[in-house]
Design a protein around this motif. Sequence first.
Motif, PDB file in Angstrom:
ATOM      1  N   ARG A  40      -3.862  -0.901  10.327  1.00  0.00           N
ATOM      2  CA  ARG A  40      -4.699  -1.611   8.924  1.00  0.00           C
ATOM      3  C   ARG A  40      -3.265  -2.689   8.132  1.00  0.00           C
ATOM      4  O   ARG A  40      -3.823  -3.738   8.049  1.00  0.00           O
ATOM      5  N   ALA A  41      -3.240  -1.928   7.687  1.00  0.00           N
ATOM      6  CA  ALA A  41      -2.123  -2.490   6.109  1.00  0.00           C
ATOM      7  C   ALA A  41      -1.628  -3.718   6.792  1.00  0.00           C
ATOM      8  O   ALA A  41      -1.602  -4.588   6.483  1.00  0.00           O
ATOM      9  N   HIS A  42      -0.561  -3.403   8.349  1.00  0.00           N
ATOM     10  CA  HIS A  42       0.158  -4.506   9.083  1.00  0.00           C
ATOM     11  C   HIS A  42      -0.704  -5.855   9.209  1.00  0.00           C
ATOM     12  O   HIS A  42      -0.168  -7.012   9.080  1.00  0.00           O
ATOM     13  N   LEU A  49       0.685  -0.868   0.105  1.00  0.00           N
ATOM     14  CA  LEU A  49      -0.113   0.180   0.095  1.00  0.00           C
ATOM     15  C   LEU A  49       0.639   1.492   0.218  1.00  0.00           C
ATOM     16  O   LEU A  49       1.506   1.678   0.511  1.00  0.00           O
ATOM     17  N   THR A  50       0.378   2.470  -0.968  1.00  0.00           N
ATOM     18  CA  THR A  50       1.264   2.884  -0.636  1.00  0.00           C
ATOM     19  C   THR A  50       1.323   4.956  -1.142  1.00  0.00           C
ATOM     20  O   THR A  50      -0.621   4.472  -1.652  1.00  0.00           O
ATOM     21  N   GLY A  51       1.514   5.204  -1.248  1.00  0.00           N
ATOM     22  CA  GLY A  51       0.850   6.961  -1.138  1.00  0.00           C
ATOM     23  C   GLY A  51       0.136   7.547  -0.511  1.00  0.00           C
ATOM     24  O   GLY A  51       0.323   6.824   0.260  1.00  0.00           O
ATOM     25  N   LEU A  90       7.764   6.498  13.141  1.00  0.00           N
ATOM     26  CA  LEU A  90       6.404   6.124  13.143  1.00  0.00           C
ATOM     27  C   LEU A  90       5.850   3.936  12.888  1.00  0.00           C
ATOM     28  O   LEU A  90       5.467   4.265  13.204  1.00  0.00           O
ATOM     29  N   GLY A  91       6.743   3.907  12.070  1.00  0.00           N
ATOM     30  CA  GLY A  91       6.490   2.389  11.597  1.00  0.00           C
ATOM     31  C   GLY A  91       6.167   2.056  10.624  1.00  0.00           C
ATOM     32  O   GLY A  91       6.087   1.271  10.363  1.00  0.00           O
ATOM     33  N   ALA A  92       6.873   3.011   9.138  1.00  0.00           N
ATOM     34  CA  ALA A  92       6.210   3.018   8.047  1.00  0.00           C
ATOM     35  C   ALA A  92       7.376   1.553   7.324  1.00  0.00           C
ATOM     36  O   ALA A  92       8.860   1.925   7.880  1.00  0.00           O
ATOM     37  N   MET A 113       0.300  -6.306   4.555  1.00  0.00           N
ATOM     38  CA  MET A 113       0.930  -5.556   3.602  1.00  0.00           C
ATOM     39  C   MET A 113       1.983  -5.022   3.845  1.00  0.00           C
ATOM     40  O   MET A 113       2.202  -4.424   5.359  1.00  0.00           O
ATOM     41  N   ARG A 114       3.244  -4.349   3.090  1.00  0.00           N
ATOM     42  CA  ARG A 114       3.659  -3.379   3.720  1.00  0.00           C
ATOM     43  C   ARG A 114       3.314  -1.788   3.013  1.00  0.00           C
ATOM     44  O   ARG A 114       2.857  -2.030   1.962  1.00  0.00           O
ATOM     45  N   TYR A 115       3.376  -0.810   4.057  1.00  0.00           N
ATOM     46  CA  TYR A 115       2.612   0.791   3.547  1.00  0.00           C
ATOM     47  C   TYR A 115       3.906   1.611   3.237  1.00  0.00           C
ATOM     48  O   TYR A 115       5.597   2.062   3.746  1.00  0.00           O
ATOM     49  N   PHE A 116       3.958   2.300   2.298  1.00  0.00           N
ATOM     50  CA  PHE A 116       4.479   3.855   2.046  1.00  0.00           C
ATOM     51  C   PHE A 116       4.269   4.303   1.785  1.00  0.00           C
ATOM     52  O   PHE A 116       3.809   5.067   0.700  1.00  0.00           O
ATOM     53  N   PRO A 117       4.171   5.316   2.400  1.00  0.00           N
ATOM     54  CA  PRO A 117       3.615   6.602   2.496  1.00  0.00           C
ATOM     55  C   PRO A 117       4.271   7.843   1.689  1.00  0.00           C
ATOM     56  O   PRO A 117       5.185   7.581   1.770  1.00  0.00           O
TER      57      PRO A 117
END
Length: 223
Positions: free
Chosen positions: A92-94, A80-82, A131-133, A98-102
């Motif tokens: 929710r992603a974790h 999940l990116t952006g 923050l854990g991203a 899912m891996r999370y790339f904001p």
Amino acid sequence: MLTHDDVTVPDAIDCFRQAADLPIQYWGFKDVGLTTREMEQLVGEFRSAAKTPVLEVVSFDEKELLDAAALAAHCGVQYLTGGEFSQAVRERAHSAGMRYFPFCGRVGGSPIELTGAPEDVLADADRLRDLGADGVDLVAYRYTDGDPIQLAKQVVHEFGGDKVIVAGSINSAERIQLMHEIGPFGYTIGGALFDGTFAPGGSFRENLERVVDVDATVDGGPR
């Protein structure tokens, strides 16, 4: 990315089927442009072809981001990116594996822009890591306050290439070469494939074939 102008193209499934045999591992789409059922089917096509599904979101509203995360989890997306960072979205992603790339830095507007001093972008990348991203989505070529290449190099150097995706405006062989030199985990190409930038007058597949050929001439780097 099966997207154009930040919207998933309506024939995304057909485009993927025509090019699924090419050596491209990561395939992405946006949370707009298709129905939920079509997105489910698209991700199913990715998984059946042993590809890695990616959803990129261009949103700064937490409710919209949570809805996108729920959609991604429902469809079976792996990255999940952006979007603007949200602790609730990260959780929710974790929880869905899912891996999370904001996005990192000050991103906003339409079309989106990245603004601020390089040190501010770097500080934000550090903040997101704390923050854990899992990484950051860097819209380097939308950077308006300095040199996008130097910024990308700094972020990759400070944050680690495996934690950086460079998103958008990779529309030439020269920029692909630069991505290999900079060394992010990956970079996204979308609209250029549909505009015929790499193979003028050619199909989506023909443009992607050209990208594969260019990429293959460079040792190492993202795929």
